[in-house]
Each structure stands twice: as structure tokens, then as C-alpha cells.
Design a protein around this motif. Structure first.
Motif, PDB file in Angstrom:
ATOM      1  N   ARG A  89       0.834  -1.215   0.000  1.00  0.00           N
ATOM      2  CA  ARG A  89       0.000   0.000   0.000  1.00  0.00           C
ATOM      3  C   ARG A  89       0.865   1.259   0.000  1.00  0.00           C
ATOM      4  O   ARG A  89       0.358   2.358   0.029  1.00  0.00           O
ATOM      5  CB  ARG A  89      -0.927  -0.006   1.225  1.00  0.00           C
ATOM      6  N   ARG A  90       2.196   1.050  -0.012  1.00  0.00           N
ATOM      7  CA  ARG A  90       3.205   2.108  -0.147  1.00  0.00           C
ATOM      8  C   ARG A  90       3.460   2.837   1.172  1.00  0.00           C
ATOM      9  O   ARG A  90       3.536   4.059   1.241  1.00  0.00           O
ATOM     10  CB  ARG A  90       2.849   3.074  -1.281  1.00  0.00           C
ATOM     11  N   VAL A  91       3.611   2.020   2.217  1.00  0.00           N
ATOM     12  CA  VAL A  91       4.120   2.490   3.509  1.00  0.00           C
ATOM     13  C   VAL A  91       5.435   1.762   3.735  1.00  0.00           C
ATOM     14  O   VAL A  91       5.487   0.536   3.673  1.00  0.00           O
ATOM     15  CB  VAL A  91       3.147   2.178   4.658  1.00  0.00           C
ATOM     16  N   SER A  92       6.506   2.508   3.990  1.00  0.00           N
ATOM     17  CA  SER A  92       7.819   1.882   4.153  1.00  0.00           C
ATOM     18  C   SER A  92       8.470   2.360   5.445  1.00  0.00           C
ATOM     19  O   SER A  92       8.384   3.540   5.798  1.00  0.00           O
ATOM     20  CB  SER A  92       8.726   2.226   2.959  1.00  0.00           C
ATOM     21  N   LEU A  93       9.118   1.422   6.147  1.00  0.00           N
ATOM     22  CA  LEU A  93       9.743   1.704   7.444  1.00  0.00           C
ATOM     23  C   LEU A  93      11.256   1.640   7.345  1.00  0.00           C
ATOM     24  O   LEU A  93      11.813   0.659   6.845  1.00  0.00           O
ATOM     25  CB  LEU A  93       9.259   0.693   8.483  1.00  0.00           C
ATOM     26  N   VAL A  94      11.928   2.696   7.825  1.00  0.00           N
ATOM     27  CA  VAL A  94      13.372   2.668   8.058  1.00  0.00           C
ATOM     28  C   VAL A  94      13.546   2.397   9.546  1.00  0.00           C
ATOM     29  O   VAL A  94      13.326   3.276  10.374  1.00  0.00           O
ATOM     30  CB  VAL A  94      14.043   4.008   7.682  1.00  0.00           C
ATOM     31  N   PRO A  95      13.909   1.165   9.929  1.00  0.00           N
ATOM     32  CA  PRO A  95      13.865   0.793  11.345  1.00  0.00           C
ATOM     33  C   PRO A  95      15.004   1.389  12.156  1.00  0.00           C
ATOM     34  O   PRO A  95      16.060   1.761  11.618  1.00  0.00           O
ATOM     35  CB  PRO A  95      13.970  -0.736  11.306  1.00  0.00           C
ATOM     36  N   GLU A  96      14.779   1.483  13.450  1.00  0.00           N
ATOM     37  CA  GLU A  96      15.854   1.884  14.365  1.00  0.00           C
ATOM     38  C   GLU A  96      17.009   0.886  14.234  1.00  0.00           C
ATOM     39  O   GLU A  96      16.793  -0.326  14.175  1.00  0.00           O
ATOM     40  CB  GLU A  96      15.334   1.882  15.800  1.00  0.00           C
ATOM     41  N   GLY A  97      18.231   1.392  14.175  1.00  0.00           N
ATOM     42  CA  GLY A  97      19.389   0.521  14.026  1.00  0.00           C
ATOM     43  C   GLY A  97      19.654   0.101  12.592  1.00  0.00           C
ATOM     44  O   GLY A  97      20.555  -0.703  12.322  1.00  0.00           O
ATOM     45  N   ARG A  98      18.828   0.577  11.656  1.00  0.00           N
ATOM     46  CA  ARG A  98      19.026   0.458  10.204  1.00  0.00           C
ATOM     47  C   ARG A  98      18.729  -0.919   9.635  1.00  0.00           C
ATOM     48  O   ARG A  98      18.127  -1.045   8.594  1.00  0.00           O
ATOM     49  CB  ARG A  98      20.432   0.939   9.816  1.00  0.00           C
ATOM     50  N   HIS A  99      19.220  -2.008  10.273  1.00  0.00           N
ATOM     51  CA  HIS A  99      18.902  -3.373   9.841  1.00  0.00           C
ATOM     52  C   HIS A  99      19.211  -3.628   8.378  1.00  0.00           C
ATOM     53  O   HIS A  99      18.427  -4.249   7.664  1.00  0.00           O
ATOM     54  CB  HIS A  99      17.430  -3.681  10.126  1.00  0.00           C
TER      55      HIS A  99
END
Length: 248
Positions: free
Chosen positions: A79-89
Motif C-alpha cells: 500500500r506504499r508504507v515503508s519503514l526505516v527501522p531503528e538501528g538500520r537493519h
């Protein structure tokens, strides 16, 4: 201005621990909205719930008018939601190029994905210089740039960024924020960013939510909170919960 994301009365529990206790927030299309608060405030949990990684125990999350509560992360990403997580991963043993290609794996049009990667390498020239390097050999700032670029490869409408300044030198943090704001214009992004510090947020955000103890203690326009006093009181718990504007 139309709401792209609406969160109403969101509760999240980890066993007996209440991580979020009825938070509500709104992100309008094209905005930069920032959530700030101390460690353990529930900021990362809020983003994880929006991205589908954590199941709420109560409340509603609507993206572009559609409820996404109970949806898998893959569905929400499409649905075009993207997460840049804590710690980058990032994937440290894969190359920079391979990490970027992973960001575009859901894309149906391979040519478009390659064109997007080329455009992002123009925005992130350091990544181009290190395209064949294992991502684990990059500096912290370069890894953060890679994590952002990988997320943008999905062509999100809403980019969730969790603690982008974590562990980085102030100069690098400034560069990261400049890049995020540039991407906002170039890619027509809406940004929801978690941070501990309010200094840069007050410069770059349109609106701010202060989270403490799993609850929203303050929300308002950044322009109305420039002196930082209300934020300090909400952040450290001096005085009662405050709201400088309605979420409507």
C-alpha cells in the motif's frame, strides 16, 4: 489538507506491559510529522504498529482511508508504507547494490526499479562509490543513507523513519535530515519521524507529537513550539498533558 494516516485510540501491549495507551495522531499528505520522547516512550512501537509489525490490542489505524489493523507488513508495504527501522537493519554481508535491489523486489516493473536505483545513487553519491562493498563495511552514516535509499526503492507514499540520528555525529545527522527533506520534494513523500531530540525537529517538522509513558503528552505545530518550553515540560513530565491544536 487530507489525512494520509490516521491513528485513533491505539493500544499496544507486550504481555502485562502497556507500551501504548490510547494514542491518536494524524499525518496529512505531504507533511513532515515528528514524534519525540524519551527512551521507552513507545515511539518505536507506534511506528511498528503502523507498519504491521506489532498487533494493536485496541484502536484504529487508517492509511489513505483504509483500515490496516490486522494486515500483514507485506500488505501494508504494498500500500506504499515503508519503514526505516531503528538501528538500520541493513544486510551486512550483501553489497550496497544488493541491498538496494532488495528494496525493489516487490516492484513489478524491473526497468522502473533500476531507473529508481540510478536516481537514488545520484542523491546518495557515497553509495555509488561503494556499490560493490559489503554493506557491513559502511560507516554508520553511510548505512543510514543505505537504509533510507532501500526504503525509498519501494516507492512509498508514507516513509516511517525510526531514530535516524541514533549513534551518528551531529554533522552526519544534519546531512541525513537534509537528504530526507530533499527526498520529500523529489519523491512526493510524507514523513513520520521518531526522534529523542527536539533540536532538529523544531527546524524541519511541520507538526510534533510528544510521547511519554505510552501516551501523547503534547501535539502542535512546530512553529508554535519554537521556544521549546512546552516540549520540555511534556517530555520530562512537568505539568499536565497539553495540546496546542486539534488533530482535525
Amino acid at each position: 489538507m487530507s489525512a494520509l494516516l490516521e491513528v485513533d485510540g491505539l493500544h499496544v501491549r507486550y504481555g502485562d506491559l502497556a507500551a501504548l495507551r490510547g494514542i491518536s495522531l494524524r499525518v496529512n499528505e505531504g507533511e513532515v510529522v515528528c514524534i519525540i520522547g524519551p527512551n521507552g516512550a513507545g515511539k518505536s512501537t507506534a511506528l511498528a504498529a503502523i507498519a504491521g509489525g506489532v498487533a494493536p490490542s485496541a484502536g484504529e489505524i487508517r492509511f489513505d482511508g483504509e483500515s490496516v489493523v490486522g494486515r500483514r507488513p507485506e500488505y501494508i508495504a504494498r500500500r506504499r508504507v515503508s519503514l526505516v527501522p531503528e538501528g538500520r537493519h541493513i544486510f551486512g554481508t550483501l553489497t550496497v547494490e544488493e541491498n538496494l535491489r532488495i528494496g525493489g523486489y516487490m516492484r513489478g516493473n524491473r526497468r522502473e526499479a533500476l531507473d529508481d536505483m540510478e536516481r537514488l545513487l545520484m542523491i546518495f553519491p557515497r553509495l555509488r562509490e561503494r556499490l560493490t562493498y559489503p554493506a557491513g563495511r559502511l560507516s554508520g552514516g553511510e548505512q543510514q543513507m543505505l537504509a533510507v535509499a532501500r526504503a525509498v526503492m519501494t516507492r512509498p507514499r508514507l516513509l516511517l523513519v525510526d531514530e535516524p540520528s541514533l549513534g551518528l555525529a551531529p554533522l552526519i545527522v544534519d546531512q541525513i535530515y537534509e537528504t530526507l527533506l530533499d527526498l520529500r520534494k523529489r519523491e512526493n513523500l510524507t514523513l513520520l519521524i521518531n526522534e529523542q531530540s527536539s533540536t532538529r525537529i523544531l527546524k524541519h517538522a511541520d507538526r510534533i507529537y510528544v510521547l511519554r509513558g505510552g501516551q501523547v503528552q503534547l501535539d502542535g505545530r512546530a512553529a508554535d513550539l519554537r521556544d521549546g518550553e512546552a516540549i520540555k515540560h511534556a517530555y520530562f513530565g512537568f505539568g499536565a498533558s497539553q495540546t496546542t491544536e486539534t488533530a482535525a
